[in-house]
Each structure stands twice: as structure tokens, then as C-alpha cells.
Design a protein around this motif. Structure first.
Motif, short mmCIF file in Angstrom:
data_model
loop_
_atom_site.label_atom_id
_atom_site.label_comp_id
_atom_site.label_asym_id
_atom_site.label_seq_id
_atom_site.Cartn_x
_atom_site.Cartn_y
_atom_site.Cartn_z
N GLY B 144 0.81 -1.22 0.00
CA GLY B 144 0.00 0.00 0.00
C GLY B 144 0.83 1.26 0.00
N ARG B 215 -6.54 -2.77 13.04
CA ARG B 215 -5.57 -3.44 12.19
C ARG B 215 -6.30 -4.36 11.23
NH1 ARG B 215 -0.43 -4.95 11.18
NH2 ARG B 215 0.60 -3.36 12.39
N ASP B 216 -5.87 -4.33 9.97
CA ASP B 216 -6.42 -5.24 8.97
C ASP B 216 -5.24 -5.81 8.21
OD1 ASP B 216 -7.74 -6.64 7.10
OD2 ASP B 216 -8.73 -4.93 6.14
N ARG B 219 -2.01 -3.69 7.49
CA ARG B 219 -2.29 -2.25 7.52
C ARG B 219 -2.93 -1.83 8.83
NH1 ARG B 219 0.77 -0.18 4.35
NH2 ARG B 219 -0.47 1.72 4.28
N PHE B 221 -5.61 1.10 10.22
CA PHE B 221 -6.57 2.10 9.77
C PHE B 221 -6.97 2.96 10.95
CE2 PHE B 221 -6.79 -1.21 6.63
CZ PHE B 221 -6.82 -0.48 5.44
N GLU B 229 -10.73 8.75 7.28
CA GLU B 229 -10.08 7.48 7.59
C GLU B 229 -8.72 7.43 6.91
OE1 GLU B 229 -11.26 2.97 6.72
OE2 GLU B 229 -12.47 3.93 8.28
N ASP B 231 -5.15 5.24 5.97
CA ASP B 231 -4.55 3.91 5.75
C ASP B 231 -3.05 4.05 6.03
OD1 ASP B 231 -3.54 1.58 4.78
OD2 ASP B 231 -4.16 1.90 2.70
#
Lengths: 114, 830
Positions: B144, B215-216, B219, B221, B229, B231
Motif C-alpha cells: 500500500g 488493524r487489517d 495495515r 486504519f 479514515e 490507511d
């Protein structure tokens, strides 16, 4: 008894061999050494070649110039300046070096010495 | 018997206390024991963001204490028993004290945002914090968009953003207040600051806060309270600090309403043997988060411990700093909170500068101010706080030309880091103790803290009538740099022409070699051509180094210290045949001593025929580029240090400069080549090279400072080209690179702006000048050997060219010939 020191003229080199402001060393008959200079105005100077501060025979390799208009050579070892006309050290009044008479005869430079 | 002082904590303030006490406790009244929580000694936390330039912790190191200070690292104090007067540490050590100083500092405040404990969320306070941020950023690499969020838009937040930027991230700065740096800067200044930093790839979000972090996968957020929002790769909290007062609480000492160990104006708690200083102390109800007041407290306690009566002088919260390259300064009553205070503002949106002074209701007294974009007026304005203003206040901040010269009163504090007044400095100048800025630093300490008052020190010298004459000598009124420009622009090629037009008299052993060096730097032929020969010091005149008995030493170039066995044998043979004393130099070369003037050309002939050339050991020129063995052999090496050292030495060989130039290249961070002790030193990194400048050994050793990092070889060479040529053109005679950089207004930052950012637009010209040098280089020894006229000057006596100088004689020592001391009887006997 009176000691008589006889001074004689020793021929050294052709005048043209002296580059302005570049000294040369001269070996005298008695094994002593003289530093010979031709300054920018054409004047000739001869002084002892031995630097009294280091004992090394190097004054002919010093930079020639002036201090307040007085022609000087600076010792290459510790940089003290000597008056080329009187031999006086300008950085230490207690110290001086001998000066010798110089003349030019038929384009040959001569130094007067013992 | 010495009493025992126990210091809890070894941050900047604890370190300062120990230094101050050791400096003044000359009779050894105190034994000092320091217990530190961190595993490393105190370091410059104020400069923490610069750690990302090199990732070398030692770059932040403070001066180490002497061996008499017992510094116990990694062993924090956990209990204080004030009755028995002992402390106990985590490892169980019990130590008695006669006096105890708490210097436990602070911890970062982390707002209660959901998700704040997730991996990838960090605080910003220690070297380890930055290492952690670096690891997070590295792990997130390639996924990203590279972005980070900094929570907090104060001074520390912007520093953290700068650190993230240094790691290649685009930082988002989130500030709850309505503007950046709300404590120091007003609305107008902050608006400009925001505009300037946003040009540097920062995004500023004010008046909002983070409401959650999730957390995803790889990443993070963050959701902001304004709905936005983000990233992110990493999150950094720098939303303020809280005093670490738990130890004091547990030992029954009073703490303030908002934390902090309560102390009086002697920094003493209710227990007469216990002090608290720095960010853990609450003095007059205030906890100070700046190092300046902390240092003041350290000085007070050092004085008290030695029986003095010092009291806290009050905190000067003035700040001047460069944030992301933007000058910001704030001093006195910056927010005009004094009753009736008036504000005078000059806001130049085009130039990108904002200046405000706050004055009393009658406009006669300066109360404070804010400067953004250009803080040059700070050192003259800050000491005037609380004093009468000469004339119209707007004149104080009028753009240059309209500004008035400010006369400081004698008791005005010029250096707030070390509390040095104008009078302290002028007294020292008048007493003849100092006549230049380094002198003032040495005898008053002024200018040795943040350095912002250095321009004022120069002014004070001038005010005191100390002529900061830059005249080279009695023959020239110009500085060396001026003469360089004269020679360069007029194209004059002889000393005689130069002194006739621009000087007086016939020159001397100061100006002649200086002009010879300038002519040589401009590559006007061989250094012994024509009149130039008469300008040279004996070393340059004979292309060798004169020794105490009038003989010379010979150093052939051995680039990078790499040499074949065949060449090594040639050097050995020459030394043997001429009876030369042989010694390995510190620059990885071989020095051959004892050659007479008439022997020099014969020695060079042998060396040149074997492929050697002059090593310029005699010149104010590049000497050597030392190297470690590098990646070719060394199992730790990360780059080819020998290859680079050879390339650099061959590129810059023969470059005449105001003083000698030394260099080195190390193949990894272990730094075996000692590159940081050089004028320019290069240390390999995994990604390229770090370039350090301004180091030297000698009388005043200095470590070189980082100029650029992680650059490729081409970029490195370009920057070194510029650095060396800028030095050659602008330094004073016999000024090494360290003092040249120090003497610049703005120091290393100024140098960086000129030769890295090209702020003067001269870099192309500097590079072109270096290209001319590289192109026109020729070996000076060969130049003599090929010229019968030059060769003829290498004779012992004009009337007896073959006769050796009878004053030179040798004796033997450890199997080699050494000079017989001149003037001793042995000489007379021969």
C-alpha cells in the motif's frame, strides 16, 4: 699579540644563476655555509645559512619577503624572520645571525669571508 | 571522607547534574553513583529525530563522564527508604545515600484511543522507540501507500513527523488543538508553519483527534473524529508527556496536582536530602518539558550540594528550532497574555516569513514574540524581553534594511542555555581571555548549548572593538576567500601582479604560500613554474617534508593503502640504497626519512619508474584516503571500501586547499578506517554510503558529522566534489574543514543547504571546477624530472653541487639511520 683575520672574496656563481627571491646555499672554504639571496629590487644579501633556532643549515630555503618594508628571510623550520641587511632576528631581539659582504665582479657573485 | 550522591536516572538533565558537579567539586567532596533504567548512557534526546539519518546511536552521545562516576546502566531504582537513606534497584542492589536526586524524567502520554496497543503503534521518546518504528516500517514495506500518523502537533509531534519523513513515509499530523505548536506559536505563525510543512509532504489535520485505530492484515486504519479514515504503516503517539513521579509517591514525597515531585526553588523536596530535577519535578506548580529549565535545575542542585545558595532563576521557555527545515522561534509572552499587551505583526506570505513582537501597553517594553520562516532576529530579540525598545516596535521585525541595531543592556542574558549575560562575555573579552567565537565558547560556555546565540557573540566581539580582521597579513587587506575570488575573476597568474594591484610590499611567509595555494587550486601549471617556486614553503618547494636536521622525507602515493608486493619491494630497495629511515604512517603509507635535497630527484626517478607518484604528504592538499579491507575480504563488510577509497584518492590527488585534507572509507558501521576522524569520511551502509564531514585528529580532535546518508557512489562523489571545492574557495588560510563549518553562519545546516540543496545555485560551477582539476592533474615529481631547469635547483650548494651538507650526520637506532641531534658535541667533533 693581535690576531689578524684576513677576509677574502670567494667567487660563488654567475649573477644570472640567482632567481629573484629564491635563496641558494654557498659552501665556503672553511666548510661554513652562507645563504645567498637576490631580492626583488636586485639587491644581494648573504647571511649565515645555519638557523640558530634549530641548528639546521636551511636559511637559504626560507621564504624571502618583507616585514614593514625590511627585507627578511623566514626560517623554514620554526618560521622566525631575519633581517637580511643586519642579521637581526625580528621575532627574538636576543638572537642574530652574521651577515657577509657581497659584490658582483664581471657578472660573478662574490662573498667576503674568512 | 566523601559523601555519596545517588542520582536516579541518566537522561540529559541527570547527565548535566553529574557534569556540573564533577566540574566544580574539585576537592572530591562527593562520590557520585548513577542508576539508569536505559541500557545506554544519556544521549541527546532533543536531537532524536536525527537518529534516522544514520541509525548510529553514538551520533547522539553526550560527553562521557570520567571513570570516577559510577554509572550503573539497566538497573533502575525501585525503592527509596528515606529513613535509612538507601535506594534499592531492580537487580536488588542496595545503596546508601547522603543526598538523593530524582531525575527520572517523564513518560509519553498516550490518549485512550481504542486500538492504541496494537502492533505498529509506538511512542516517540527513546532510541529504542525509533528502532521499533523502523522495524514496523520495514515489515510494512511494499504494501500500500507509505504513510504514518503522528498524534500530536506540538514540537515533539513535528519532530516525530520529521523522523517518519526521514524513513520515507508521508506523515499525517493530527492535532486536537486549532493549530500546530499551540504552546509556542500563535495563529498567524501556525498558519504559515502549516503551509510551509505541507510543501514537505506532510498532511496536517487540526481540531480533530483519532477516535479509533484498527488493524487489517498488514495495515493500520485510523478513524479521525472528523470522519476521515487514514490507511497507515505506523502510528506514533507524541501527545505530550507526564512526569515519572511514582518512585517519589511510593516513598511518601508530595506530588503536584498534575503530577511531578514538589520541590522548592532550590529543587529540594520536603526531605532536605532529596532533590528532584527536570521533567519529573514540579517547581512552583509547573512541570517543565524543555531541557533548558531542566539544565537550570541541574545547575542549582550542583551548587547546593557544594554548599552554595543558588535558586531556580525562572524558566526561559524561549525556543528556537528548525522543524523540517523551517525556522520557528518563540520567546517571552508569545501569546500576549500580559494585560494590555499589544501585538505588532509583519506577515509576508510571499517571502514565507511571519514575525510578531508583543509589547507593553505603552509600546515601550518588549514582552515576547513569535518568528516563523526566518528566525534570524531571535538572538538579538530574546535577550531584550522585559526591556525598553529603542524607537518604533515594528522596526524590530522590519524586513532587512529597516531593522534597527539593538544595543543590549549589560545584564541581558545572551546565552540562555548556560545563563551567560552580555556582561560575562564582554568582561572576558576586555580581560583579553578571548578574541574570537571559539574563545568565548571556551571561557564562558556561551554558545555551547543550542548555539542560537553565536551570531550575537560575533556582534559583541565587534562591539568590544575586537577587530575581526580577516586581512591575510600586512601585505593584503583581503581574506584568503576574497583573494581566491580576485584571482579567479581577474585571471591573474602571478604573485607579483597580484600584490602590485591588490596588496603592498613584497609579501611574506604567510601570504606567499597562501597565494601559491590559490594559484595551484586553479590549476595554473606546475607548482614550481617560474616565480611560483619562490612562493612555496620549503615542503612544497622541494616536494618533500622537511625534518629537524634539514633533510626531507619522501612519501609515495599508495591509494587506499593497497600495494602490490613488487611495489613494496621497490620502496624497500630505494630505502635501503639511500639509507632512508622507514616508517609506516597513520594514513596507510610509507614514509622514507633522511633524504638530502640533491638526493630527492634520484629517489623520485626510481619510484616513478616503478609506477609511483607523489603522495603530496608535503602539501596543503589531499593527503590520503584510508580504507578498511571492505567487502572483498571482510565477512562483515557491506560495500567495497578499498575500491571507493582508491577512486576518491585518485580523483582528488593533488588538490591544493587551505589546509591538508584527510579522508577514509569504512566498509561497514564497525568503522575500522576511522572515517569519522577525517575531513570527509565515508561509511558504508546496506543501501549505499553515508558521508560525514568536518572531522580531524590533532590538537582538538573532532568527529565528523553526517552530511548525507544512503547515497549511491555517483551522488557521493558529486557531493564530495562540491564540498571540497566550496572549502577550497571559501575557507581561511590554515583552516581545517571542522572550524570552517563551525565558522559558517548556520554551521552544518548552512553547508548542507549550499552543497546539497544548492541554495546558492553554485553547485554546477563547483562540480565544473573539480572536473577541471581532475582533468589537469599531473604528477609533480615527474614534472621536476622532466624539466632540466627545475631539476637544477635540487643541489646542495650553488658553488659545489655534488658536495653533501657537512652539518648532516646520522647515527643508528634500532637498526636504522636517525639524525644526530644538531648542536651536540658529536656534531662539532666530526
Amino acid at each position: 699579540m693581535t690576531a689578524v683575520v684576513e677576509l677574502t672574496w670567494t667567487s660563488v656563481c654567475a649573477l644570472s644563476a640567482l632567481q629573484p627571491e629564491a635563496g641558494v646555499a654557498v659552501l665556503l672554504p672553511d666548510a661554513s655555509q652562507v645563504a645567498l639571496f637576490r631580492t626583488f629590487d636586485g639587491a644581494l644579501h648573504a647571511v649565515d645559512n645555519i638557523d640558530p633556532f634549530s641548528g639546521a643549515a636551511v636559511l637559504s630555503r626560507g621564504i624571502v619577503g618583507d616585514r614593514g618594508g625590511v627585507a627578511v628571510v623566514a626560517s623554514p623550520i620554526y618560521k622566525q624572520a631575519f633581517d637580511l641587511t643586519t642579521g637581526a632576528c625580528l621575532d627574538d631581539p636576543a638572537v642574530s645571525i652574521a651577515v657577509h659582504e657581497v659584490r658582483v665582479l664581471d657578472d660573478v657573485v662574490q662573498v667576503r669571508c674568512p | 571522607m566523601a559523601r555519596t550522591l545517588v542520582v536516579v536516572g541518566h537522561g540529559m538533565v541527570g547527565h548535566r547534574l553529574v557534569q556540573a558537579l564533577r566540574d566544580r567539586d574539585t576537592t572530591g567532596r562527593w562520590r557520585v553513583v548513577v542508576f539508569a533504567e536505559e541500557n545506554r548512557p544519556a544521549y541527546d534526546r532533543v536531537a532524536l529525530s536525527s537518529y534516522v539519518d544514520s541509525w548510529v546511536p553514538d551520533d547522539l552521545a553526550l560527553a562521557p563522564h570520567g571513570p570516577e562516576v559510577e554509572l550503573r546502566l539497566g538497573d533502575p531504582v525501585t525503592e527509596v527508604d528515606r529513613v535509612r537513606k538507601t535506594v534499592t534497584t531492580a537487580s536488588g542492589v542496595e545503596q546508601h545515600y547522603d543526598a538523593l536526586v530524582l531525575a527520572t524524567g517523564s513518560f509519553p502520554f498516550v490518549p485512550p484511543v481504542p486500538g492504541r496497543d496494537l502492533p505498529g503503534c509506538h511512542v516517540y521518546r527513546t532510541i529504542e522507540d525509533l528502532d521499533g518504528i523502523r522495524a514496523t516500517v520495514a515489515a510494512a514495506r511494499g504494501v500500500g501507500r507509505r504513510a504514518g500518523m503522528v498524534l500530536g502537533g506540538g514540537l515533539l509531534g513535528l519532530e516525530a513527523a520529521n523522523a517518519l519523513r526521514g524513513m520515507g513515509l508521508s506523515p499525517h499530523v493530527v492535532e486536537l488543538g486549532p493549530r500546530l505548536m499551540p504552546l509556542q506559536v500563535d495563529e498567524g505563525g501556525a498558519a504559515l508553519l502549516k503551509r510551509l510543512v505541507e510543501k514537505l509532504d506532510l498532511t496536517v489535520h487540526t481540531g480533530t483527534s483519532a477516535s479509533s485505530i484498527e488493524r487489517d492484515g498488514e495495515r493500520l486504519f485510523a478513524r479521525l473524529s472528523n470522519g476521515l479514515e487514514l490507511d497507515l504503516d505506523v502510528v506514533v503517539f507524541s501527545a505530550g508527556i507526564r512526569p515519572r513521579d511514582d518512585l517519589a509517591r511510593r516513598s511518601g514525597l508530595e506530588v503536584g496536582a498534575r503530577g511531578g515531585v514538589v520541590v522548592d526553588d532550590a529543587c529540594r523536596t520536603a526531605d532536605a536530602d532529596v532533590y528532584a530535577i527536570g521533567e519529573c519535578a514540579a517547581l512552583g506548580g509547573m512541570v517543565y518539558g524543555l531541557v533548558g529549565p531542566g539544565y537550570s535545575m541541574a545547575e542549582v542542585v550542583a551548587d547546593r550540594l557544594l554548599g552554595g545558595g543558588a535558586v531556580f532563576p525562572g524558566a526561559d521557555l524561549s525556543t528556537k528550532l528548525k522543524l523540517l527545515g523551517v525556522d520557528v522561534a518563540s520567546f517571552g509572552d508569545a501569546h500576549a497574555t500580559t494585560e494590555g499587551a499589544l501585538e505588532v505583526v509583519v506577515n509576508d506570505a510571499v517571502a514565507g516569513t511571519y514575525a510578531k513582537v508583543v509589547v507593553s501597553d505603552d509600546a515601550k517594553t518588549l514582552l515576547g514574540g513569535v518568528l516563523v520562516g526566518d528566525a534570524a532576529a531571535y538572538p538579538s530579540l530574546r535577550p531584550l524581553v522585559g526591556r525598553d525598545i529603542p524607537g518604533d516596535p515594528v522596526q524590530l521585525i522590519a524586513p532587512s534594511g529597516g531593522g534597527v541595531e539593538l544595543a543590549l543592556p549589560a545584564d541581558a542574558q545572551v546565552c540562555s542555555c548556560h545563563a551567560v549575560t552580555k556582561q560575562d562575555i564582554t568582561d572576558a573579552i576586555h580581560a583579553g581571555e578571548c578574541a574570537d567565537v571559539p574563545g568565548i565558547k571556551a571561557c564562558t560556555k556561551a554558545g555551547t548549548g543550542c548555539g542560537s546565540c553565536v551570531p550575537m557573540l560575533k556582534k559583541l566581539l565587534a562591539e568590544c572593538g575586537v577587530e575581526q580582521s580577516r586581512a591575510l597579513c600586512e601585505h593584503f587587506d583581503h581574506s584568503r576567500a576574497d583573494l581566491f575570488e580576485i584571482v579567479r575573476s581577474t585571471g591573474v597568474t602571478t604573485f607579483s601582479a597580484l600584490i602590485a594591484k591588490h596588496g603592498r610590499g613584497r609579501g611574506c611567509d604567510i601570504c606567499k604560500p597562501a597565494v601559491a595555494s590559490i594559484l595551484a587550486s586553479l590549476d595554473t601549471g606546475h607548482v614550481l613554474d617560474g616565480e611560483q617556486a619562490t612562493l612555496q614553503d620549503t615542503n612544497d618547494r622541494f616536494l618533500a617534508n622537511i625534518q629537524r636536521n634539514g633533510t626531507y622525507s619522501v612519501v609515495p602515493r599508495i591509494p587506499g593503502g593497497e600495494i602490490t608486493p613488487e611495489k613494496l619491494i621497490v620502496i624497500g630497495e630505494v630505502a635501503r640504497d639511500y639509507g632512508l629511515y622507514t616508517k609506516i604512517t597513520g594514513g596507510q603509507r610509507i614514509d622514507l626519512f633522511g633524504a638530502t635535497v640533491d638526493q630527492l630527484p634520484r629517489i623520485w626517478r626510481r619510484l616513478v619508474d616503478a609506477g609511483f607518484e607523489s603522495g603530496h604528504a608535503y602539501g596543503k592538499a589531499l593527503r590520503t584516503v584510508k580504507s578498511c579491507v571492505g567487502t572483498t575480504w571482510c565477512r562483515f563488510g557491506v560495500q567495497d571500501s578499498v575500491g571507493l577509497a582508491i577512486e576518491l584518492e585518485l580523483r582528488y590527488r593533488g588538490l591544493r586547499a587551505p589546509h591538508k585534507i584527510k579522508s577514509a572509507v569504512s566498509g561497514c558501521a564497525r568503522e575500522c578506517a576511522e572515517a569519522r576522524g577525517k575531513d570527509f569520511g565515508i561509511i558504508a551502509t546496506e543501501n549505499g554510503w553515508n558521508l560525514y564531514v568536518g572531522g580531524n585528529g590533532g590538537f582538538t580532535p573532532r568527529h565528523a558529522e553526517l552530511l548525507v546518508s544512503d547515497v549511491d557512489t555517483e551522488t557521493l562523489v558529486r557531493v564530495v566534489d562540491r564540498f571540497l571545492m566550496f572549502y577550497v574557495r571559501t575557507a581561511d588560510r590554515l583552516q581545517r574543514t571542522a572550524s570552517w563549518i563551525e565558522a559558517m553562519d548556520g554551521g552544518l545546516e548552512r553547508l548542507r543547504s549550499v552543497i546539497v540543496d544548492d541554495s546558492l545555485g553554485i553547485c554546477a560551477d563547483l562540480e565544473a571546477a573539480m572536473a577541471v582539476h581532475v582533468e589537469s592533474y599531473a604528477d609533480e615529481w615527474r614534472g621536476v624530472l622532466d624539466d632540466p631547469e627545475k631539476l637544477s635547483r635540487f643541489s646542495s650548494f650553488v658553488n659545489a653541487p655534488g658536495t653533501p651538507d657537512p652539518t648532516i650526520s646520522f647515527r643508528e637506532e634500532r637498526g636504522q639511520r636517525v639524525p644526530v641531534p644538531l648542536g651536540l658535541p658529536e656534531v662539532a667533533a666530526r
